[in-house]
Every structure is written in C-alpha cells, then in structure tokens.
Design a protein around this motif. Structure first.
Motif, PDB file in Angstrom:
ATOM      1  N   HIS A 109       0.822  -1.220   0.000  1.00 23.84           N
ATOM      2  CA  HIS A 109       0.000   0.000   0.000  1.00 23.84           C
ATOM      3  C   HIS A 109       0.854   1.267   0.000  1.00 23.84           C
ATOM      4  N   GLY A 110       2.152   1.127  -0.237  1.00 24.24           N
ATOM      5  CA  GLY A 110       3.028   2.293  -0.291  1.00 24.24           C
ATOM      6  C   GLY A 110       3.341   2.913   1.052  1.00 24.24           C
ATOM      7  N   GLN A 111       3.210   2.156   2.137  1.00 23.39           N
ATOM      8  CA  GLN A 111       3.410   2.731   3.459  1.00 23.39           C
ATOM      9  C   GLN A 111       4.686   2.293   4.152  1.00 23.39           C
ATOM     10  N   CYS A 112       5.347   1.219   3.647  1.00 22.80           N
ATOM     11  CA  CYS A 112       6.511   0.701   4.379  1.00 22.80           C
ATOM     12  C   CYS A 112       7.837   0.950   3.671  1.00 22.80           C
ATOM     13  N   GLY A 113       7.835   1.144   2.361  1.00 27.22           N
ATOM     14  CA  GLY A 113       9.063   1.429   1.628  1.00 27.22           C
ATOM     15  C   GLY A 113       9.895   0.214   1.252  1.00 27.22           C
ATOM     16  N   ALA A 114       9.454  -0.996   1.607  1.00 31.40           N
ATOM     17  CA  ALA A 114      10.241  -2.200   1.317  1.00 31.40           C
ATOM     18  C   ALA A 114      10.392  -2.453  -0.183  1.00 31.40           C
ATOM     19  N   CYS A 115       9.522  -1.873  -0.993  1.00 29.21           N
ATOM     20  CA  CYS A 115       9.537  -2.107  -2.444  1.00 29.21           C
ATOM     21  C   CYS A 115      10.257  -1.008  -3.217  1.00 29.21           C
ATOM     22  N   THR A 116      10.960  -0.117  -2.529  1.00 28.31           N
ATOM     23  CA  THR A 116      11.580   1.038  -3.184  1.00 28.31           C
ATOM     24  C   THR A 116      12.600   0.608  -4.235  1.00 28.31           C
ATOM     25  N   VAL A 117      12.472   1.194  -5.412  1.00 30.95           N
ATOM     26  CA  VAL A 117      13.444   1.036  -6.498  1.00 30.95           C
ATOM     27  C   VAL A 117      13.757   2.429  -7.026  1.00 30.95           C
ATOM     28  N   LEU A 118      14.722   2.520  -7.917  1.00 31.56           N
ATOM     29  CA  LEU A 118      15.029   3.802  -8.557  1.00 31.56           C
ATOM     30  C   LEU A 118      14.526   3.762  -9.993  1.00 31.56           C
ATOM     31  N   ILE A 119      13.841   4.802 -10.403  1.00 31.16           N
ATOM     32  CA  ILE A 119      13.475   4.991 -11.802  1.00 31.16           C
ATOM     33  C   ILE A 119      14.119   6.290 -12.243  1.00 31.16           C
ATOM     34  N   ASP A 120      15.017   6.186 -13.222  1.00 30.38           N
ATOM     35  CA  ASP A 120      15.801   7.334 -13.674  1.00 30.38           C
ATOM     36  C   ASP A 120      16.488   8.031 -12.497  1.00 30.38           C
ATOM     37  N   GLY A 121      16.957   7.228 -11.528  1.00 34.56           N
ATOM     38  CA  GLY A 121      17.710   7.748 -10.395  1.00 34.56           C
ATOM     39  C   GLY A 121      16.876   8.278  -9.252  1.00 34.56           C
ATOM     40  N   ARG A 122      15.559   8.267  -9.385  1.00 32.54           N
ATOM     41  CA  ARG A 122      14.690   8.802  -8.327  1.00 32.54           C
ATOM     42  C   ARG A 122      13.997   7.672  -7.582  1.00 32.54           C
ATOM     43  N   ARG A 123      13.784   7.879  -6.277  1.00 43.12           N
ATOM     44  CA  ARG A 123      13.128   6.874  -5.438  1.00 43.12           C
ATOM     45  C   ARG A 123      11.656   6.732  -5.816  1.00 43.12           C
ATOM     46  N   VAL A 124      11.221   5.467  -5.974  1.00 38.68           N
ATOM     47  CA  VAL A 124       9.837   5.188  -6.359  1.00 38.68           C
ATOM     48  C   VAL A 124       9.355   3.966  -5.585  1.00 38.68           C
ATOM     49  N   LYS A 136      14.821   3.947 -17.088  1.00 48.26           N
ATOM     50  CA  LYS A 136      15.915   3.183 -16.473  1.00 48.26           C
ATOM     51  C   LYS A 136      15.535   2.830 -15.037  1.00 48.26           C
ATOM     52  N   ILE A 137      15.385   1.525 -14.772  1.00 51.76           N
ATOM     53  CA  ILE A 137      14.999   1.029 -13.453  1.00 51.76           C
ATOM     54  C   ILE A 137      16.209   0.365 -12.810  1.00 51.76           C
ATOM     55  N   THR A 138      16.460   0.708 -11.555  1.00 56.92           N
ATOM     56  CA  THR A 138      17.524   0.054 -10.800  1.00 56.92           C
ATOM     57  C   THR A 138      16.900  -0.589  -9.567  1.00 56.92           C
ATOM     58  N   THR A 139      17.170  -1.879  -9.385  1.00 58.03           N
ATOM     59  CA  THR A 139      16.713  -2.603  -8.206  1.00 58.03           C
ATOM     60  C   THR A 139      17.929  -2.926  -7.344  1.00 58.03           C
ATOM     61  N   LEU A 177      18.194   0.476   1.297  1.00 60.78           N
ATOM     62  CA  LEU A 177      19.373   0.760   0.468  1.00 60.78           C
ATOM     63  C   LEU A 177      19.006   1.553  -0.782  1.00 60.78           C
ATOM     64  N   MET A 178      17.914   1.156  -1.441  1.00 56.69           N
ATOM     65  CA  MET A 178      17.525   1.858  -2.669  1.00 56.69           C
ATOM     66  C   MET A 178      17.059   3.281  -2.361  1.00 56.69           C
ATOM     67  N   SER A 179      16.353   3.443  -1.261  1.00 59.35           N
ATOM     68  CA  SER A 179      15.934   4.785  -0.873  1.00 59.35           C
ATOM     69  C   SER A 179      17.145   5.640  -0.518  1.00 59.35           C
ATOM     70  N   ALA A 236      21.775  10.617  -4.356  1.00 59.72           N
ATOM     71  CA  ALA A 236      21.732  11.262  -5.674  1.00 59.72           C
ATOM     72  C   ALA A 236      20.983  12.592  -5.617  1.00 59.72           C
ATOM     73  N   GLU A 237      19.978  12.687  -4.744  1.00 66.93           N
ATOM     74  CA  GLU A 237      19.180  13.922  -4.622  1.00 66.93           C
ATOM     75  C   GLU A 237      19.941  15.019  -3.897  1.00 66.93           C
ATOM     76  N   GLY A 238      20.849  14.617  -3.032  1.00 63.36           N
ATOM     77  CA  GLY A 238      21.561  15.574  -2.188  1.00 63.36           C
ATOM     78  C   GLY A 238      21.235  15.265  -0.746  1.00 63.36           C
ATOM     79  N   CYS A 239      22.055  14.465  -0.133  1.00 60.46           N
ATOM     80  CA  CYS A 239      21.808  13.954   1.215  1.00 60.46           C
ATOM     81  C   CYS A 239      22.018  15.049   2.259  1.00 60.46           C
ATOM     82  N   PRO A 240      21.112  15.153   3.222  1.00 65.23           N
ATOM     83  CA  PRO A 240      21.315  16.110   4.316  1.00 65.23           C
ATOM     84  C   PRO A 240      22.604  15.805   5.088  1.00 65.23           C
ATOM     85  N   HIS A 241      23.116  16.809   5.792  1.00 71.97           N
ATOM     86  CA  HIS A 241      24.379  16.670   6.518  1.00 71.97           C
ATOM     87  C   HIS A 241      24.188  16.170   7.945  1.00 71.97           C
ATOM     88  N   THR A 242      22.959  16.211   8.449  1.00 69.84           N
ATOM     89  CA  THR A 242      22.731  15.863   9.852  1.00 69.84           C
ATOM     90  C   THR A 242      21.952  14.557   9.966  1.00 69.84           C
TER      91      THR A 242
END
Length: 196
Positions: free
Chosen positions: A86-101, A115-118, A151-153, A159-165
């Motif tokens: 249902h899109g609530q846990c994130g266990a299925c996260t993959v990258l599509i064109d480098g973005r989290r989906v 481009k899909i990355t698993t 890991l995928m998230s 790639a998006e720009g990770c926070p420093h804290t």
C-alpha cells in the motif's frame, strides 16, 4: 391469531428457515448460469519494455500489473520486497531514472522505456556499493527484510543531495520502515556513505 398478527402455528424458526430456503432457490439459476460460462477475468494485455539494471525486457503484461509484481513475478527479481503493498513501508523502493519510487504503487507500464535500478543492480563489477559496505559495517540490516528498500531509498537520497545531519537523514528516510528498529544504524551508514 396471536397478538403479533401471526398464526400460532408459524414459529420464528420456521419463518426464518422458509426465507432462507426461498433465497437459496432464487439464486440457483444464477449460479448454474455462471458455471457454464467461460471465465471472464482475461484482462487486456499490453506490450511493456522494462530496462532493469541495464537489461531490456520486452514483456506482455496486464495493464494493471504493478512494477513490483512485474519485477518479482515476471522477471524473478525478488530483492524488492512486498511488505504492505500500500506504499506505506518502503520495502519495495526502487530507482526509476535515479529517483526513489514505491514500485507497489507504480504501474509497470508507467516505467516502460525508463531506467529502473533494483537492489540486484546496486553493486557494480562484483564490488559492493558504498552504501552496502556501510550498512554491513554499522549493522544497518538486522532481519534484512526492509534492507533492499532502505538501500535503494538511501541511494536515491544520495543522488538527490543527502542532508548533513542525522535528523535530516532520518526525516528524508521516514518513508522506509524497519520493524527491528535499526534506524540509528541506518542513519549512521548513510552518513558514512555520503562522505565516501
């Protein structure tokens, strides 16, 4: 006649039984008709081209097939997990064109030609991704069920720009749940991989 308007020889049990029998008899022709017909659940299929981890796959899928089901059931890439579906846990996260989906909420047809990355494609040339190395070092995987999505998230976050804290990373990763509670380890691993 009794005071409630019913004949004294009709009991509540007999009345309910006769109503149930009449309902079953009324539905009988409908059930018999359905048994003789061919199944009608043949959903329309469409051509979908999925480029997963650098390999292109030409598939014929039902229009309603999710990317997660196409990956797991059709391509046998079972690293992406089906958690809540249902899109609530994130266990299925993959990258599509480098973005989290969230692949459980994405139709396979929507990813066609992209481009899909698993998790199976995160390591390159037999060498672990810096995130994978950091997760091992910081024990960020515990039972391991959420790890592919984490890991995928995290890869998308870098790639998006990770926070420093630590609090910024925790907020950015809040869509990925870990039932083991390894959040501090996961955040430490991401912060280390950010510097790699």
């Amino acid at each position: 006649m009794s005071g409630d308007g019913f004949s004294s020889d009709i009991t509540r049990r007999r009345f309910i039984g006769s109503v149930a029998l009449a309902g079953a008899a009324a539905s009988l022709p409908l059930r018999l008709q359905g048994e003789n017909e061919a199944p009608t659940d043949m959903a329309p299929r469409m051509d979908v081209s999925l480029t997963v981890n650098g390999d292109t796959h030409a598939l014929k899928l039902e229009a309603r097939t999710t990317l997660l089901d196409a990956l797991r059931e059709t391509l046998d890439l079972t690293g992406s997990k089906k958690g809540c579906d249902h899109g609530q846990c994130g266990a299925c996260t993959v990258l599509i064109d480098g973005r989290r989906v969230l692949s459980c909420l994405t139709l396979a047809a929507m990813a066609s030609g992209r481009k899909i990355t698993t998790i199976e494609g995160l390591a390159a040339d037999g060498k672990l991704h810096p995130l994978q190395q950091a997760f091992i070092k910081h024990d960020g995987f515990q039972c391991g069920f959420c790890t592919p999505g984490q890991l995928m998230s995290a890869a998308g976050l870098l790639a998006e720009g990770c926070p420093h804290t630590a609090s910024g990373v925790a907020e950015a990763m809040s869509g990925n749940l870990c039932r083991c509670g390894a959040y501090t380890n996961i955040v430490a691993a991401i912060l280390e991989a950010r510097e790699a």
